[in-house]
Design an enzyme around this catalytic site. Structure first.
Site, mmCIF file in Angstrom:
data_model
loop_
_atom_site.group_PDB
_atom_site.id
_atom_site.type_symbol
_atom_site.label_atom_id
_atom_site.label_comp_id
_atom_site.label_asym_id
_atom_site.label_seq_id
_atom_site.Cartn_x
_atom_site.Cartn_y
_atom_site.Cartn_z
ATOM 1 N N GLY A 3 0.827 -1.216 0.000
ATOM 2 C CA GLY A 3 0.000 0.000 0.000
ATOM 3 C C GLY A 3 0.847 1.246 0.000
ATOM 4 O O GLY A 3 2.053 1.190 -0.234
ATOM 5 N N ASN A 4 0.225 2.364 0.252
ATOM 6 C CA ASN A 4 0.965 3.626 0.330
ATOM 7 C C ASN A 4 0.365 4.503 1.417
ATOM 8 O O ASN A 4 -0.650 4.159 2.013
ATOM 9 C CB ASN A 4 0.986 4.335 -1.033
ATOM 10 C CG ASN A 4 -0.417 4.663 -1.503
ATOM 11 O OD1 ASN A 4 -1.099 5.489 -0.909
ATOM 12 N ND2 ASN A 4 -0.861 3.979 -2.556
ATOM 13 N N ARG A 5 1.007 5.657 1.688
ATOM 14 C CA ARG A 5 0.637 6.450 2.864
ATOM 15 C C ARG A 5 -0.445 7.487 2.599
ATOM 16 O O ARG A 5 -0.715 8.330 3.445
ATOM 17 C CB ARG A 5 1.897 7.114 3.446
ATOM 18 C CG ARG A 5 2.847 6.099 4.052
ATOM 19 C CD ARG A 5 4.078 6.762 4.632
ATOM 20 N NE ARG A 5 3.727 7.874 5.466
ATOM 21 C CZ ARG A 5 4.286 9.080 5.396
ATOM 22 N NH1 ARG A 5 5.212 9.321 4.485
ATOM 23 N NH2 ARG A 5 3.920 10.040 6.196
ATOM 24 N N SER A 6 -1.077 7.443 1.438
ATOM 25 C CA SER A 6 -2.128 8.432 1.181
ATOM 26 C C SER A 6 -3.270 8.253 2.180
ATOM 27 O O SER A 6 -3.744 7.139 2.401
ATOM 28 C CB SER A 6 -2.658 8.254 -0.240
ATOM 29 O OG SER A 6 -3.773 9.081 -0.432
#
Ligand code: C5P
Length: 409
Positions: free
Chosen positions: A211-214
């Protein structure tokens, strides 16, 4: 939604009560920036205000000149509250004097201004103050109090600073009214706006993902602002850390390919598509059905990834081929490039590649961009020219992005 609130503190004994104004705003989640006059800092200490506001306290006109601080603070504000406002500051505001940072901040801002006067009764009732207050009211400034009661000395009467909770409640109500008035202007009335927000997750096995930190905050703010401006909004949400706004159609999508499907379905009858979501460029080539066990792996685990569809670029290409006539396409570019000129170059190359009408470029990093209340962006048009620059709360940045979209017509 977190607002960027400037709390102006001026030099009256009641300045100590401003600490509670700051604290109440911080506790309900707002990003508070204190601008104090020199006199205010004689009554209440900078460390107290910095600790309570969780931000640096600004008082000097000649500090931060390179970042044009004398206007930047006011431009970024959603709301300005001056508590306490002395007779002197009220007179300066009425005359538009900008001989200190607070005066500059107020003049450089289009945000609603709320003042809470505090002074001795004689000063409050002096015809000069009465006339200055009337002038400020006639310009739309909201005045909270003063209350009637015990003053600093043995005297009592009108002039006492309103209670901090009353000031905060009144100021937030003024902001809400201001936002509702803007919404009523309805420049997106009847337009169908689709916004993607959040970060996609690409599963590896039933319990793990890439995933990512958005956090989805900027996309959610755009959806909320578009709704407030009268649009019919669909929010395609990939793992938001914040609640979606009221009054929008919510479509949930987890992976890039789910998001692609949702966007393709929604784009068919949209007028504006804003791709604020952080979409994974790659996904695991194989998703295994049971949890990957370390016992069955060696000391290293190699993942093989395959490319995801570039949704925005595919839509841009389809548009060039004559599909989606009339659709406005807006992309985002979150980059870690520290050099501003190089960052813009990356943005220019990206908008050309993606075929979007606008590209919102922002710098992200360990502490910037993601999961923060504020944002700072540059908006490029299809030719790579800067059409807008905005900094402030994600809500105010959302409105500036929508202004740039409306200006395309
Ligand atoms: O450089 P990047 O490809 O990440 O560009 C970011 C922009 O493209 C964002 O607007 C994002 O929503 C969109 N994007 C996309 N499909 C991808 C990756 C990014 O539509 N697979």
């Amino acid at each position: 939604m977190a607002l960027n609130v400037v709390v102006g503190i001026t030099g009256g004994i009641a300045a100590y009560k401003a600490v509670n104004v700051v604290r109440s705003l911080v506790l309900v989640g707002h990003d508070v920036h204190v601008v104090a006059t020199d006199a205010a800092l004689r009554f209440v200490g900078r460390p107290t205000l910095e600790a309570i506001s969780r931000n640096p306290v600004h008082s000097e006109l000649y500090e931060g000149v390179a970042e044009v601080r004398h206007v930047a603070i006011g431009q970024a504000a959603d709301l300005i509250v001056i508590a306490p406002a002395t007779a002197n500051t009220i007179a300066k505001l009425a005359a538009g004097i900008a001989d200190d940072l607070l005066g500059n901040t107020v003049l450089a801002s289009t945000a609603p201004l709320v003042i809470a006067p505090a002074m001795h009764t004689e000063m409050w009732q002096n015809p000069a103050t009465v006339a200055n207050i009337a002038t400020l009211r006639s310009r739309g400034v909201s005045v909270v109090g003063p209350a009637v009661g015990q003053l600093t000395g043995r005297d009592s009467g009108p002039g006492r600073l309103e209670e901090p909770e009353t000031i905060v409640a009144a100021a937030l109500a003024v902001y809400a009214e201001h936002a509702a008035r803007l919404a009523a202007s309805g420049d997106l009335s009847g337009r169908r706006v689709v916004v993607t927000a959040g970060g996609t997750r690409e599963p590896l096995d039933p319990v793990r993902f890439l995933g990512n930190r958005s956090s989805g905050r900027q996309g959610v703010a755009i959806a909320a602002a578009a709704r407030a401006r009268g649009a019919d909004v669909t929010l395609i949400a990939a793992h938001l850390e914040v609640s979606p706004p009221e009054g929008v159609t919510l479509v949930e999508a987890s992976t890039a390919r789910e998001l692609q499907q949702a966007v393709t379905d929604a784009a068919a009858d949209a007028d504006i598509l804003v791709m604020a979501a952080a979409v994974a460029d790659y996904r695991p080539a194989v998703v295994v059905d049971s949890k990957i066990k370390k016992e069955s792996q060696g000391d290293t685990l190699e993942l093989s990834l395959v490319k995801n569809p570039d949704i925005l670029a595919e839509l841009g290409a389809a548009r060039r081929a004559g599909e989606y006539p009339g659709l406005r396409l807006v992309g985002f570019a979150a980059e870690t490039e520290p050099d501003p000129a190089a960052l813009l170059e990356l943005g220019r190359a990206k908008i050309a590649r993606k075929g979007a009408d606008l590209l919102v470029v922002n710098r992200v990093g360990w502490t910037e961009g993601f999961a923060t209340d504020g944002n700072s962006v540059v908006v490029l048009d299809g030719a790579g020219d800067i059409v807008s620059e905005a900094a402030g709360s994600k809500m105010s940045v959302a409105d500036r992005i929508l202004d740039a979209i409306v200006a395309l017509d």
